[in-house]
Design an enzyme around this catalytic site. Sequence first.
Site, PDB file in Angstrom:
ATOM      1  N   ARG A   1      31.963  34.514  44.693  1.00 35.63           N
ATOM      2  CA  ARG A   1      33.381  34.129  44.704  1.00 35.63           C
ATOM      3  C   ARG A   1      34.211  35.052  45.581  1.00 35.63           C
ATOM      4  NH1 ARG A   1      33.450  32.398  38.441  1.00 35.63           N
ATOM      5  NH2 ARG A   1      33.045  30.177  38.735  1.00 35.63           N
TER       6      ARG A   1
ATOM      7  N   PHE B   1      45.610  22.262  33.295  1.00 35.84           N
ATOM      8  CA  PHE B   1      45.008  22.121  34.624  1.00 35.84           C
ATOM      9  C   PHE B   1      43.946  21.025  34.691  1.00 35.84           C
ATOM     10  CE2 PHE B   1      42.622  25.459  32.381  1.00 35.84           C
ATOM     11  CZ  PHE B   1      41.331  24.956  32.465  1.00 35.84           C
TER      12      PHE B   1
ATOM     13  N   ARG C   1      26.045  34.819  36.298  1.00 35.87           N
ATOM     14  CA  ARG C   1      27.484  35.072  36.104  1.00 35.87           C
ATOM     15  C   ARG C   1      27.893  36.351  36.839  1.00 35.87           C
ATOM     16  NH1 ARG C   1      30.561  31.080  34.181  1.00 35.87           N
ATOM     17  NH2 ARG C   1      31.941  32.587  33.229  1.00 35.87           N
TER      18      ARG C   1
ATOM     19  N   HIS D   1      30.427  26.905  40.234  1.00 37.99           N
ATOM     20  CA  HIS D   1      30.424  26.875  38.768  1.00 37.99           C
ATOM     21  C   HIS D   1      29.128  27.526  38.324  1.00 37.99           C
ATOM     22  CE1 HIS D   1      30.469  25.267  34.649  1.00 37.99           C
ATOM     23  NE2 HIS D   1      29.175  25.048  34.848  1.00 37.99           N
TER      24      HIS D   1
END
Length: 139
Positions: free
Chosen positions: A104, A59, A87, A117
């Site tokens: 997310r 990818f 995180r 990120h």
Amino acid sequence: MADNRTFTMIKPDAVENGHIGGILDQITASGFRIVALKLTQMTQRDAETFYAVHNERPFFGELVEFMTRGPIVAAILEKDNAVEDFRTLIGATNPEDAAEGTIRKKYAKSIGENAVHGSDSDENAQIEGAFHFAGREMF
């Protein structure tokens, strides 16, 4: 960068979709202090260097293309236990697997366009932060 700092990028998909404010609000509401922030555009060379750890992955080309298609917001965040807490706040890489209320889950479209990120270790937080910011840009 000590263990009380982490690095994040709001990726091109989230910038394009107008989610900068919502994401930054969620970050600060979760107790993080923004110590460096900039809107910038990664060049192909920037993206290839930043994601060099993935250069053998299938990818990689798509990742570089995605990260250079539009502006990103880079930030260094401060909070006790910053890397681990951030995180948790952003959630799983695949938004389908991310917990409700995570960045997310709220803002990502797919595993490839996953909005943000977040550094995965204190060491990488320091490296990634230094990639985007000079010392004089951190407060």
